[in-house]
Design a protein around this motif. Structure first.
Motif, mmCIF file in Angstrom:
data_model
loop_
_atom_site.group_PDB
_atom_site.id
_atom_site.type_symbol
_atom_site.label_atom_id
_atom_site.label_comp_id
_atom_site.label_asym_id
_atom_site.label_seq_id
_atom_site.Cartn_x
_atom_site.Cartn_y
_atom_site.Cartn_z
ATOM 1 N N MET A 168 43.803 31.396 36.657
ATOM 2 C CA MET A 168 43.142 31.980 37.771
ATOM 3 C C MET A 168 41.203 30.908 37.477
ATOM 4 S SD MET A 168 41.511 35.609 38.952
ATOM 5 C CE MET A 168 42.548 35.753 39.538
ATOM 6 N N LYS A 216 40.305 42.788 45.270
ATOM 7 C CA LYS A 216 40.828 41.584 44.103
ATOM 8 C C LYS A 216 40.094 40.506 43.872
ATOM 9 C CE LYS A 216 45.627 41.139 45.405
ATOM 10 N NZ LYS A 216 47.046 40.218 46.278
ATOM 11 N N TRP A 240 37.420 39.844 40.232
ATOM 12 C CA TRP A 240 37.741 38.863 39.671
ATOM 13 C C TRP A 240 36.307 38.689 39.617
ATOM 14 C CZ3 TRP A 240 35.011 34.563 42.255
ATOM 15 C CH2 TRP A 240 35.088 34.080 41.532
#
Length: 126
Positions: A1, A46, A50
């Motif tokens: 990521m 999500k 994050w």
């Protein structure tokens, strides 16, 4: 990521605001007709997970933007207004599986302080 450093701050801000507005609209569509608990979408969860790991202040600002849309900006906002405590009760359902309980508790504690403060409110006004 990828990290936030890969996304210019101005772009990230615009993406988060657009996502907050969209999420609020989705919550209104689901919540308003049924007068049920609000539900936060998995994609928003999500993003929140994050953001929380990257920048907790920005994460609670993202939540504040959603609540502001739900309570003040969207003309179809539910009545009575969704309480911050109601909103915070349901965030765990949107967070990715395996999100640590200690981080969820810390997120809720910080958001319970930050959201009313950023909205210029004292605690839990209906």
């Amino acid at each position: 990521m990828s990290s936030r450093s890969d996304v210019p701050d101005e772009v990230l801000t615009r993406l988060l605001v657009a996502t907050a507005c969209h999420e609020a609209e989705m919550i209104i569509r689901e919540h308003r007709p049924k007068n049920s608990d609000p539900r936060i979408g998995d994609d928003t969860g999500k993003i929140l997970a994050w953001l929380w790991r990257l920048d907790p202040d920005r994460a609670t600002n993202f939540l504040t933007d959603i609540v502001a849309e739900l309570r003040h900006h969207n003309p179809r906002a539910p009545k009575p207004r969704i309480k911050v405590s109601e909103f915070l009760k349901v965030i765990d359902g949107a967070l990715p599986h395996g999100f640590p309980p200690a981080e969820l508790a810390a997120l809720r504690r910080k958001a319970a302080i930050d959201i009313p403060s950023r909205l210029g409110e004292d605690g839990e006004k209906p």
